[in-house]
Design a protein around this motif. Structure first.
Motif, PDB file in Angstrom:
ATOM      1  N   TYR A 106       0.828  -1.203   0.000  1.00  0.00           N
ATOM      2  CA  TYR A 106       0.000   0.000   0.000  1.00  0.00           C
ATOM      3  C   TYR A 106       0.866   1.257   0.000  1.00  0.00           C
ATOM      4  CZ  TYR A 106      -4.645  -2.040   0.688  1.00  0.00           C
ATOM      5  OH  TYR A 106      -5.839  -2.710   0.513  1.00  0.00           O
ATOM      6  N   ASN A 109       2.401   1.675  -3.389  1.00  0.00           N
ATOM      7  CA  ASN A 109       1.380   2.081  -4.358  1.00  0.00           C
ATOM      8  C   ASN A 109       1.004   3.550  -4.209  1.00  0.00           C
ATOM      9  OD1 ASN A 109      -0.506   1.290  -6.489  1.00  0.00           O
ATOM     10  ND2 ASN A 109      -2.104   1.657  -4.969  1.00  0.00           N
ATOM     11  N   SER A 110       1.232   4.131  -3.023  1.00  0.00           N
ATOM     12  CA  SER A 110       0.920   5.543  -2.784  1.00  0.00           C
ATOM     13  C   SER A 110       1.970   6.476  -3.361  1.00  0.00           C
ATOM     14  CB  SER A 110       0.782   5.805  -1.277  1.00  0.00           C
ATOM     15  OG  SER A 110      -0.257   5.022  -0.717  1.00  0.00           O
ATOM     16  N   LYS A 113       4.059   7.129  -9.331  1.00  0.00           N
ATOM     17  CA  LYS A 113       4.921   6.249 -10.129  1.00  0.00           C
ATOM     18  C   LYS A 113       5.905   7.013 -10.994  1.00  0.00           C
ATOM     19  CE  LYS A 113       2.652   2.723  -8.566  1.00  0.00           C
ATOM     20  NZ  LYS A 113       1.684   3.522  -7.779  1.00  0.00           N
ATOM     21  N   SER A 138       2.673   0.370 -13.189  1.00  0.00           N
ATOM     22  CA  SER A 138       1.526   1.240 -12.894  1.00  0.00           C
ATOM     23  C   SER A 138       0.258   0.447 -12.643  1.00  0.00           C
ATOM     24  CB  SER A 138       1.298   2.221 -14.057  1.00  0.00           C
ATOM     25  OG  SER A 138       2.427   3.041 -14.262  1.00  0.00           O
ATOM     26  N   LEU A 141       0.470  -3.296  -9.169  1.00  0.00           N
ATOM     27  CA  LEU A 141       0.261  -3.164  -7.723  1.00  0.00           C
ATOM     28  C   LEU A 141      -1.219  -3.093  -7.352  1.00  0.00           C
ATOM     29  CD1 LEU A 141       3.158  -0.801  -6.536  1.00  0.00           C
ATOM     30  CD2 LEU A 141       2.937  -3.279  -6.273  1.00  0.00           C
ATOM     31  N   PRO A 142      -2.039  -2.273  -8.048  1.00  0.00           N
ATOM     32  CA  PRO A 142      -3.478  -2.307  -7.738  1.00  0.00           C
ATOM     33  C   PRO A 142      -4.102  -3.683  -7.968  1.00  0.00           C
ATOM     34  CG  PRO A 142      -2.941  -0.320  -8.953  1.00  0.00           C
ATOM     35  CD  PRO A 142      -1.710  -1.172  -8.976  1.00  0.00           C
ATOM     36  N   CYS A 192      -7.399  -1.751 -13.801  1.00  0.00           N
ATOM     37  CA  CYS A 192      -5.974  -1.748 -14.113  1.00  0.00           C
ATOM     38  C   CYS A 192      -5.677  -1.520 -15.586  1.00  0.00           C
ATOM     39  CB  CYS A 192      -5.333  -3.056 -13.645  1.00  0.00           C
ATOM     40  SG  CYS A 192      -5.377  -3.233 -11.855  1.00  0.00           S
TER      41      CYS A 192
END
Length: 261
Positions: A106, A109-110, A113, A138, A141-142, A192
């Motif tokens: 997390y 991911n914050s 990028k 990009s 990760l989500p 995504c």
């Protein structure tokens, strides 16, 4: 409400792709009216933008850029789905490792990028490899997070019963985990795709010698407003069509696999 009644309501409302297309048409109307009222060289209307786009489409160099972006996007997106979903399911099966790894994922991911892109350039150089890797980063990760959370939410009673029956890890994934997480997987595929496309266009804008992002930046430096807006329209169409298809897929999967009250 019963499943049949819900299906009937959806049928009366029409296909799910109709409202987005109607909304897009309304935006075009607003664009046409505001451009006519503004009457400004820096705010072209749809006709001017489409004329410039048609001129670009007739340019072999531009079409090469479009095909390059489509090729890299397809490969990156396929990698996002495979790596993100498989790694997420495997980690989500372990409460300990998912709890240990998720806060770090997390946090990563914050991080914007684009600030990491110089690292991709440093190790991978300028070209398809760095662009594809950044697009992959990009989106993966989500997808990974979605799949970890979905797998962690699988009914633990089913997992205990599978363990008691001595079911192998492969059979566990195939018979229990995968059917349970398919709705989340379909939703993650919709989300995504856009993130992967954004990552690719940004990479092409910052350090590309081809691609749609490169063409946008090139026209920006030449102050070709009509070409810029025409290419934005093209990117929007290229994003809209797969997104509508993925949303249809996600709806079908949810209707089939989600547990209903």
């Amino acid at each position: 409400m019963s499943t049949g009644a819900t299906s009937a309501i959806r049928h009366r409302r029409g296909p799910a792709w109709v409202p987005p297309l109607l909304f897009a048409a309304a935006m075009v109307v607003v664009w046409t009216v505001t451009a006519a009222l503004a009457d400004s060289a820096v705010y072209p209307g749809p006709g001017q933008a489409l004329d410039s786009l048609w001129s670009d489409i007739g340019n072999p160099r531009f079409m090469t850029s479009v095909s390059d972006s489509a090729r890299v996007l397809l490969l990156s997106y396929a990698a996002v789905i495979v790596v993100g979903s498989v790694a997420g399911m495997l980690l989500g099966l372990s409460a300990f490792w998912s709890g240990a790894a998720l806060p770090l994922v997390y946090a990563l991911n914050s991080v914007p990028k684009i600030v990491l892109y110089p690292i991709f350039l440093l190790f991978l150089g300028v070209g398809d490899l760095s662009r594809g890797a950044f697009a992959f980063a990009s989106g993966v990760l989500p997808m990974f997070i979605i799949m970890v959370e979905a797998t962690a939410g699988v009914n633990r009673l089913h997992l205990k019963m599978a363990a008691g029956l001595g079911m192998s890890r492969l059979s566990l994934l195939r018979r229990i985990v995968v059917p349970s997480v398919l709705p989340s997987l379909a939703t993650g595929m919709c989300l995504c795709f856009g993130l992967t496309l954004i990552g690719l266009v940004l990479a092409e804008m910052f350090a590309g010698s081809s691609g749609l992002g490169y063409e946008l930046l090139r026209n920006l430096s030449l102050a070709r407003v009509e070409n810029i807006i025409g290419q934005v329209v093209l990117i929007g169409v290229l994003a809209l069509v797969p997104t509508l298809a993925l949303q249809q897929l996600a709806t079908r999967v949810r209707n089939r696999y989600e547990v209903r009250a």
